[in-house]
Design a protein around this motif. Structure first.
Motif, short mmCIF file in Angstrom:
data_model
loop_
_atom_site.label_atom_id
_atom_site.label_comp_id
_atom_site.label_asym_id
_atom_site.label_seq_id
_atom_site.Cartn_x
_atom_site.Cartn_y
_atom_site.Cartn_z
N GLU A 363 0.82 -1.21 0.00
CA GLU A 363 0.00 0.00 0.00
C GLU A 363 0.85 1.26 0.00
O GLU A 363 0.43 2.31 -0.52
CB GLU A 363 -0.95 -0.02 1.20
CG GLU A 363 -1.98 -1.13 1.08
CD GLU A 363 -3.04 -1.08 2.16
OE1 GLU A 363 -4.22 -1.31 1.85
OE2 GLU A 363 -2.69 -0.80 3.33
N GLY A 367 -0.07 3.95 -2.78
CA GLY A 367 -0.39 5.33 -2.40
C GLY A 367 0.58 6.33 -2.97
O GLY A 367 0.19 7.41 -3.42
N GLN A 444 -11.21 7.31 1.39
CA GLN A 444 -10.72 5.93 1.48
C GLN A 444 -10.23 5.40 0.12
O GLN A 444 -9.44 4.45 0.07
CB GLN A 444 -11.82 4.99 2.00
CG GLN A 444 -12.23 5.24 3.43
CD GLN A 444 -13.40 6.20 3.53
OE1 GLN A 444 -13.62 7.03 2.63
NE2 GLN A 444 -14.18 6.10 4.60
N GLN A 464 -7.92 1.91 0.72
CA GLN A 464 -7.04 1.89 1.90
C GLN A 464 -7.75 1.42 3.15
O GLN A 464 -7.12 1.29 4.20
CB GLN A 464 -6.51 3.30 2.16
CG GLN A 464 -5.88 3.98 0.97
CD GLN A 464 -5.55 5.43 1.28
OE1 GLN A 464 -4.45 5.73 1.72
NE2 GLN A 464 -6.51 6.32 1.07
N HIS A 487 -8.57 -3.22 1.55
CA HIS A 487 -7.12 -3.23 1.28
C HIS A 487 -6.83 -3.92 -0.04
O HIS A 487 -6.12 -4.93 -0.11
CB HIS A 487 -6.37 -3.89 2.44
CG HIS A 487 -6.50 -3.12 3.71
ND1 HIS A 487 -5.85 -1.92 3.93
CD2 HIS A 487 -7.25 -3.35 4.82
CE1 HIS A 487 -6.17 -1.45 5.13
NE2 HIS A 487 -7.03 -2.29 5.69
#
Length: 495
Positions: A363, A367, A444, A464, A487
């Motif tokens: 992640e 991101g 999110q 996320q 996720h």
């Protein structure tokens, strides 16, 4: 780790069903013209998913048909894509082939070597890397410190890249071949030879002595020419890896004024004199925190700025405990729109083999890539593409993660979630794509979109949160309903 290897092989097999993009290259502005008249109605839509707690790894999880939709409502989650609004042109995604990567690769069986190269560099069966970085002589991910000249050879008459013939050059050539003969290839130094520095040491920082500025600039050109003589075209260089970090490994300090003057008075003119004026020169090559000061110092000097294609950056500013400074990139782009932003290095530090499948590592990639692209970044470079079961080799014990590890004791390849998260971008977003406007109605969900030269529209969405979420994907006034797991990361391809 056997199950992870099987999962990876299944994923590569699934990727093989994706047809390779073999459509002819279109004229430069055709993608923009197509965006103006863009409609998703009647187009083929494929959804690919990687999700925590599941076996989904770049797996096809859905198909859809766009239809006209009305006014969005606040109670629903939406991602809005407007292909009419285009931004930077994309140049590629890839990683670095270091000595550590090449030596680890050499210990694999021929079958595992082929699987590895296919996984990274084949667009049809892998994730389609299109960009490559390599160090100029040694860095921390080398077996020891070394250079290409003998000590005190100011005239560089002993310059010789023979060290790289054993491991690094053969691997780079195989990567180039697997990628179809084309990779955007750039190079970076970690330190000048010790005799050129005030510290007389390649490690622990130090500074380039003024009397060696021309010799050091010439060193870059000799490296480029030597590699190109071996059939490896070099696109560009960065001036210095992490020029404000005095590390336990190879490092060298340049203040903003030092780097500006070296570029303006030495490196730029010598590159031109040596017939290499077409090579792209990237400044800074360090974290986002101080990037704005470096950009202002160099880009506001016209004689220095004329040699600089753009500015490179890393993601390690979070070592202070703060959050990534994505907004700093936007300020650079706003102030100097003619200069390019290039992500030149990122990896997950502090290797721990118990965390091969640790999802937050992936992640972090997702991101950063989404935010960096949305701030104008044109290309994205991971650090080592391969490391062993120790997170090395590394001659100063700075062990780290890579997207794929090789256990040299068993010959096994270990695919981490980061490999698949990167693949959600690199496989589908191709060089010369244009980023298009994309926003999410919920914090999110992160999202970015690109339109490729062939007209295919690619949207990456990352969840996320701990919740499964239904969202509407709008392309102008047309939409589909999509479900994304907790996720998870998805790529929606419209072609």
């Amino acid at each position: 780790m056997k199950n992870q290897l099987i999962t990876a092989l299944v994923a590569v097999s699934l990727l093989g069903c994706m047809p390779e993009n073999k459509k002819p290259v279109v004229e430069q502005n055709q993608a923009e013209n197509a965006a103006i008249a863009y409609s998703a109605i009647g187009k083929k839509v494929m959804i690919y998913t990687t999700a925590s707690g599941t076996k989904l790894r770049l797996s096809i999880t859905g198909k859809a048909n766009f239809k006209p939709v009305g006014q969005p409502v606040e109670s629903e989650v939406s991602v809005f894509v407007n292909p009419n609004k285009t931004f930077q042109e994309f140049i590629g995604i890839g990683g670095a082939i270091t000595d550590a990567s090449a030596e680890t690769f050499a210990q694999l069986s021929k079958e595992m070597q082929q699987e590895f190269l296919t996984s990274y560099y084949s667009q049809a069966q892998g994730i389609g890397y299109s960009l490559l970085r390599t160090p100029i002589h040694s860095c921390d991910f080398s077996p020891a410190s070394y250079t290409y000249v003998s000590d005190e050879d100011k005239e560089l008459k002993t310059f010789d890249i023979s060290h790289d013939y054993k491991y690094r050059i053969p691997m780079i050539k195989r990567a180039l071949e697997m990628a179809g003969g084309e990779l955007l290839f750039y190079v970076s130094p970690w330190s000048p030879p010790a005799f050129m520095k005030d510290s007389k040491d390649m490690l622990q920082g130090g500074k380039l002595l003024p009397e060696y500025r021309d010799a050091w600039a010439l060193y870059y050109t000799k490296f480029i020419k030597a590699y190109e003589k071996e059939g490896m075209p070099i696109w560009g260089i960065t001036i210095q890896n992490e020029p404000m970090a005095s590390q336990t490994w190879e490092s060298c300090i340049y203040t903003a004024e030092d780097e500006r003057d070296f570029l303006r008075d030495h490196l730029g003119p010598i590159m031109e004199r040596e017939g290499l004026g077409d090579k792209k020169i990237v400044v800074w090559d360090h974290n986002r925190d101080l990037i704005n000061h470096r950009a202002a110092t160099i880009f506001e000097d016209p004689e220095a700025a004329k040699y600089a294609w753009g500015i490179g950056f890393h993601w390690y500013e979070t070592w202070t405990g703060g959050e990534p400074m994505f907004d700093n990139l936007d300020k650079v782009q706003e102030a100097y729109p003619d200069k390019k932003l290039l992500f030149t290095e990122g990896c997950v530090e502090k290797f721990d083999s118990a965390k091969y499948q640790y999802w937050p590592n992936a992640e972090r990639y997702g991101g950063s890539m989404i935010n960096d692209f949305n701030q104008g970044t044109v290309g994205w470079t991971d650090w080592n593409i391969l490391l062993d079961q120790t997170g090395g080799p590394n001659h100063v014990q700075n062990f780290c993660f890579s997207p794929i590890h090789a256990d040299t004791r068993t010959g096994e390849l270990i695919y981490t979630p980061s490999f698949y998260y990167i693949g959600h971008f690199s496989k589908f977003i191709r060089p010369r794509a244009k980023r298009v406007s994309t926003v999410s109605s919920r914090s999110q969900l992160l999202s970015t979109s690109f339109i490729n030269e062939d007209g295919s529209l690619v949207t990456v969405v990352m969840n996320q949160s701990d919740m499964e979420m239904d969202y509407n994907l709008y392309v102008k006034s047309e939409g589909i309903k999509v479900t994304i797991l907790p996720h998870a990361i998805q790529t929606v391809v419209i072609e």
